[in-house]
Design a protein around this motif. Structure first.
Motif, PDB file in Angstrom:
ATOM      1  N   SER A  87       0.790 -42.586  -6.076  1.00  0.00           N
ATOM      2  CA  SER A  87      -0.866 -43.150  -5.842  1.00  0.00           C
ATOM      3  C   SER A  87      -0.890 -44.541  -5.795  1.00  0.00           C
ATOM      4  O   SER A  87      -0.101 -45.088  -6.771  1.00  0.00           O
ATOM      5  CB  SER A  87      -2.173 -42.246  -5.289  1.00  0.00           C
ATOM      6  N   PHE A  88      -2.300 -45.330  -5.090  1.00  0.00           N
ATOM      7  CA  PHE A  88      -2.734 -46.801  -6.664  1.00  0.00           C
ATOM      8  C   PHE A  88      -3.925 -46.089  -5.848  1.00  0.00           C
ATOM      9  O   PHE A  88      -5.072 -46.370  -5.393  1.00  0.00           O
ATOM     10  CB  PHE A  88      -2.384 -48.167  -4.349  1.00  0.00           C
ATOM     11  N   ASN A  89      -4.160 -46.685  -6.925  1.00  0.00           N
ATOM     12  CA  ASN A  89      -5.580 -45.509  -8.077  1.00  0.00           C
ATOM     13  C   ASN A  89      -6.028 -44.066  -7.726  1.00  0.00           C
ATOM     14  O   ASN A  89      -7.643 -43.931  -7.351  1.00  0.00           O
ATOM     15  CB  ASN A  89      -6.800 -46.724  -7.540  1.00  0.00           C
ATOM     16  N   GLY A  90      -4.892 -43.712  -7.283  1.00  0.00           N
ATOM     17  CA  GLY A  90      -5.024 -42.075  -6.932  1.00  0.00           C
ATOM     18  C   GLY A  90      -5.780 -40.989  -8.120  1.00  0.00           C
ATOM     19  O   GLY A  90      -7.365 -40.429  -7.686  1.00  0.00           O
ATOM     20  N   ALA A  91      -5.741 -41.960  -9.426  1.00  0.00           N
ATOM     21  CA  ALA A  91      -5.675 -41.021 -10.267  1.00  0.00           C
ATOM     22  C   ALA A  91      -7.728 -41.404 -10.890  1.00  0.00           C
ATOM     23  O   ALA A  91      -8.057 -40.563 -11.371  1.00  0.00           O
ATOM     24  CB  ALA A  91      -5.500 -41.175 -11.099  1.00  0.00           C
ATOM     25  N   GLY A  92      -7.941 -42.502 -10.467  1.00  0.00           N
ATOM     26  CA  GLY A  92      -9.170 -43.205  -9.888  1.00  0.00           C
ATOM     27  C   GLY A  92     -10.080 -42.349  -8.640  1.00  0.00           C
ATOM     28  O   GLY A  92     -11.302 -42.379  -9.094  1.00  0.00           O
ATOM     29  N   PHE A  93      -9.864 -42.575  -7.552  1.00  0.00           N
ATOM     30  CA  PHE A  93     -10.742 -41.929  -6.701  1.00  0.00           C
ATOM     31  C   PHE A  93     -10.327 -41.315  -6.163  1.00  0.00           C
ATOM     32  O   PHE A  93     -11.042 -40.093  -6.038  1.00  0.00           O
ATOM     33  CB  PHE A  93     -10.832 -43.595  -6.383  1.00  0.00           C
ATOM     34  N   ASP A  94      -8.707 -41.073  -5.703  1.00  0.00           N
ATOM     35  CA  ASP A  94      -8.476 -40.199  -4.146  1.00  0.00           C
ATOM     36  C   ASP A  94      -8.618 -38.992  -4.251  1.00  0.00           C
ATOM     37  O   ASP A  94      -8.617 -38.111  -4.096  1.00  0.00           O
ATOM     38  CB  ASP A  94      -6.965 -40.452  -3.453  1.00  0.00           C
ATOM     39  N   MET A  95      -7.322 -38.641  -5.957  1.00  0.00           N
ATOM     40  CA  MET A  95      -7.602 -36.662  -6.383  1.00  0.00           C
ATOM     41  C   MET A  95      -8.980 -37.047  -6.567  1.00  0.00           C
ATOM     42  O   MET A  95      -9.374 -35.342  -6.712  1.00  0.00           O
ATOM     43  CB  MET A  95      -6.719 -37.299  -7.447  1.00  0.00           C
ATOM     44  N   PRO A  96      -9.348 -37.473  -7.358  1.00  0.00           N
ATOM     45  CA  PRO A  96     -11.335 -36.382  -7.840  1.00  0.00           C
ATOM     46  C   PRO A  96     -11.544 -36.407  -6.692  1.00  0.00           C
ATOM     47  O   PRO A  96     -12.471 -35.351  -5.809  1.00  0.00           O
ATOM     48  CB  PRO A  96     -11.959 -37.639  -8.662  1.00  0.00           C
ATOM     49  N   PHE A  97     -11.456 -37.077  -5.542  1.00  0.00           N
ATOM     50  CA  PHE A  97     -12.913 -37.180  -4.162  1.00  0.00           C
ATOM     51  C   PHE A  97     -12.169 -35.520  -3.773  1.00  0.00           C
ATOM     52  O   PHE A  97     -12.463 -34.780  -3.177  1.00  0.00           O
ATOM     53  CB  PHE A  97     -12.590 -38.416  -3.470  1.00  0.00           C
ATOM     54  N   LEU A  98     -10.420 -35.234  -3.373  1.00  0.00           N
ATOM     55  CA  LEU A  98     -10.043 -34.303  -2.381  1.00  0.00           C
ATOM     56  C   LEU A  98     -10.304 -33.401  -4.111  1.00  0.00           C
ATOM     57  O   LEU A  98     -10.374 -32.066  -2.944  1.00  0.00           O
ATOM     58  CB  LEU A  98      -8.632 -34.626  -3.022  1.00  0.00           C
ATOM     59  N   ARG A  99      -9.957 -33.476  -4.852  1.00  0.00           N
ATOM     60  CA  ARG A  99     -10.866 -31.682  -5.784  1.00  0.00           C
ATOM     61  C   ARG A  99     -11.565 -31.211  -5.707  1.00  0.00           C
ATOM     62  O   ARG A  99     -12.437 -30.170  -6.050  1.00  0.00           O
ATOM     63  CB  ARG A  99     -10.111 -32.452  -7.384  1.00  0.00           C
ATOM     64  N   SER A 100     -12.745 -32.579  -5.585  1.00  0.00           N
ATOM     65  CA  SER A 100     -13.905 -32.045  -5.222  1.00  0.00           C
ATOM     66  C   SER A 100     -13.946 -31.122  -3.922  1.00  0.00           C
ATOM     67  O   SER A 100     -14.716 -30.326  -3.518  1.00  0.00           O
ATOM     68  CB  SER A 100     -14.643 -33.172  -5.283  1.00  0.00           C
ATOM     69  N   LYS A 101     -13.517 -31.480  -2.999  1.00  0.00           N
ATOM     70  CA  LYS A 101     -13.518 -31.017  -1.544  1.00  0.00           C
ATOM     71  C   LYS A 101     -12.320 -29.203  -1.670  1.00  0.00           C
ATOM     72  O   LYS A 101     -12.679 -28.365  -1.212  1.00  0.00           O
ATOM     73  CB  LYS A 101     -13.008 -32.002  -0.214  1.00  0.00           C
ATOM     74  N   TYR A 102     -11.602 -29.674  -2.574  1.00  0.00           N
ATOM     75  CA  TYR A 102     -11.450 -28.293  -3.107  1.00  0.00           C
ATOM     76  C   TYR A 102     -11.511 -27.211  -2.968  1.00  0.00           C
ATOM     77  O   TYR A 102     -11.265 -25.807  -2.367  1.00  0.00           O
ATOM     78  CB  TYR A 102      -9.774 -28.710  -3.182  1.00  0.00           C
ATOM     79  N   LYS A 103     -12.469 -27.151  -4.205  1.00  0.00           N
ATOM     80  CA  LYS A 103     -13.641 -26.954  -4.823  1.00  0.00           C
ATOM     81  C   LYS A 103     -14.884 -26.252  -3.850  1.00  0.00           C
ATOM     82  O   LYS A 103     -14.966 -24.933  -3.258  1.00  0.00           O
ATOM     83  CB  LYS A 103     -14.221 -27.797  -6.085  1.00  0.00           C
ATOM     84  N   LYS A 104     -14.928 -27.446  -2.769  1.00  0.00           N
ATOM     85  CA  LYS A 104     -16.282 -27.125  -1.918  1.00  0.00           C
ATOM     86  C   LYS A 104     -16.019 -26.378  -1.040  1.00  0.00           C
ATOM     87  O   LYS A 104     -16.551 -24.890  -0.256  1.00  0.00           O
ATOM     88  CB  LYS A 104     -16.017 -28.782  -0.893  1.00  0.00           C
ATOM     89  N   TYR A 105     -14.930 -26.275  -0.618  1.00  0.00           N
ATOM     90  CA  TYR A 105     -13.905 -25.248   0.720  1.00  0.00           C
ATOM     91  C   TYR A 105     -13.171 -23.996   0.157  1.00  0.00           C
ATOM     92  O   TYR A 105     -12.267 -23.321   0.159  1.00  0.00           O
ATOM     93  CB  TYR A 105     -12.936 -25.732   1.352  1.00  0.00           C
ATOM     94  N   LYS A 106     -13.385 -24.131  -1.191  1.00  0.00           N
ATOM     95  CA  LYS A 106     -12.471 -22.453  -2.481  1.00  0.00           C
ATOM     96  C   LYS A 106     -11.179 -22.513  -2.182  1.00  0.00           C
ATOM     97  O   LYS A 106     -10.407 -21.914  -1.707  1.00  0.00           O
ATOM     98  CB  LYS A 106     -12.976 -21.152  -1.866  1.00  0.00           C
ATOM     99  N   GLN A 107     -10.447 -23.900  -1.721  1.00  0.00           N
ATOM    100  CA  GLN A 107      -9.067 -24.434  -1.378  1.00  0.00           C
ATOM    101  C   GLN A 107      -8.795 -24.265  -3.216  1.00  0.00           C
ATOM    102  O   GLN A 107      -8.454 -24.799  -3.545  1.00  0.00           O
ATOM    103  CB  GLN A 107      -9.086 -24.975  -0.615  1.00  0.00           C
ATOM    104  N   ASN A 108      -7.466 -24.251  -3.158  1.00  0.00           N
ATOM    105  CA  ASN A 108      -6.426 -24.109  -4.522  1.00  0.00           C
ATOM    106  C   ASN A 108      -6.256 -25.743  -4.214  1.00  0.00           C
ATOM    107  O   ASN A 108      -5.460 -26.531  -3.928  1.00  0.00           O
ATOM    108  CB  ASN A 108      -5.367 -23.697  -4.607  1.00  0.00           C
TER     109      ASN A 108
END
Length: 365
Positions: A87-108
């Motif tokens: 990614s381009f800045n995925g470790a800083g933004f994209d992945m933390p953003f998506l991790r929060s969403k996976y947690k919200k929707y109870k997805q792995n």
């Protein structure tokens, strides 16, 4: 949820990119309505992978905020066949953003088993060398000569997404899709920028070592040590970095570093100064076992600042105790020198180690 599927012919750019972009590698980029995963929605995820001689790009688009859970689940499914995520800045933004969403929707969380390469993060130590105005993706693309049709930033597209939700205008959807598409496709071409780091971190072959004269800015005639080395991979274009002591030039296939040689007198300081006496007339320190033979009138107990012996010769700088013995002008000097000898010059392994020593100082990898 809409899914867009496109394929591009894969054109091999360089051996370095080829070594990373394999069929188990995935590039990805997300588009969101803001920075906070609590308040904002991820409305598009684009991903690119390679299948033989083609780049396959899939984009998952939320036609409404209610589609958010579906598009992140679809993206997670794409990752099941991958082991490297780029990614381009995925470790800083994209992945933390998506991790929060996976947690919200109870997805792995789909990222835990993947090797992660963040191009933006990898570039951080190289900023003094590349010396760009900024390090956004479009700036890197411009440096590499990559052109794109999209003229919008991610922030500018937020209102366009809201307009699309209200109007369902396909022309607006096209703008949203194009931006994400070019971000993901462009990322596959950005890998070449990381070849600079690969060259600097994996120095292995010295082509030439020479001491050559040059004229300093003040007109003095001086000498420098010039070390030429062969790049492990070609780099996109020549770049250089000049500090007070070294001049590093990375050429496309071969690179060099020019190191100032100090010619004159320096001092080697003994650390255990309490075991030495200073001889003022000779301006040197001697061990107390020898000082017993010197009249008290001609000796005095050493202090740290005068516990030294003097040496005249050719020296080059070092940034820690790379070589012993080390020499300084004064004991409080931040950096030291070591003698430039024929044995050093004739040892390619020692020279390689020294160049790595300088590179570590310049870039802090």
């Amino acid at each position: 949820m809409k899914i867009f599927h496109n394929e591009e012919i894969y054109i091999k750019n360089d051996n370095f990119s080829e070594s990373i972009f394999k069929e188990n590698t995935m590039f990805f980029d997300i588009e969101t309505t803001g920075f906070s995963p609590v308040k904002a929605v991820v409305y598009m995820i684009g991903c690119a992978r390679r299948i033989k001689n083609r780049i396959v790009i899939d984009q998952y688009f939320a036609e409404s905020p209610d589609d958010e859970a579906d598009i992140i689940a679809a993206f997670a499914g794409e990752l099941e066949s991958c082991d490297t995520l780029i990614s381009f800045n995925g470790a800083g933004f994209d992945m933390p953003f998506l991790r929060s969403k996976y947690k919200k929707y109870k997805q792995n969380d789909p990222f835990s088993a993947l090797e992660i390469i963040d191009i933006f993060k990898e570039l951080t130590p190289l900023k003094p060398l590349l010396n760009l105005e900024n390090y956004k993706q479009k700036s890197i693309e411009h440096f590499l000569g990559i052109e794109r049709e999209d003229k919008y930033s991610g922030g500018e597209l937020i209102n366009i997404y809201y307009e699309y939700l209200a109007e369902k205008d396909d022309s607006l959807l096209k703008l949203l899709q194009m931006h994400n598409y070019e971000d993901v496709l462009g990322m596959t071409k950005l890998l070449a920028i990381l070849s600079y780091k690969e060259v600097l971190k994996n120095l292995s072959d010295i082509a030439d070592i020479a001491v050559k004269p040059y004229t300093a800015y003040d007109g003095r005639k001086m000498n420098e040590l010039i070390i030429t080395f062969i790049n492990k991979y070609p780099v996109p274009k020549a770049v250089s970095l000049h500090d007070n002591d070294n001049y590093l030039m990375l050429g496309i296939k071969n690179s060099s570093i020019r190191i100032k040689i100090f010619e004159g007198e320096l001092r080697h300081f003994y650390s255990d100064y309490k075991n030495y006496y200073y001889l003022p007339h000779e301006d040197m320190a001697i061990h107390k076992s020898v000082a017993t033979y010197v009249d008290n009138a001609y000796r005095e107990k050493c202090k740290a600042a005068n516990c030294y012996v003097r040496k005249h010769g050719r020296f080059i700088m070092q940034y820690n105790a790379f070589m012993q013995p080390e020499f300084k002008h004064e004991i409080k000097d931040k950096y030291s020198f070591f003698l430039l000898t024929d044995d050093f010059i004739n040892s390619k392994q020692m020279v390689i180690s020294y160049v790595k020593h300088i590179i570590d100082h310049l870039f802090r990898f």
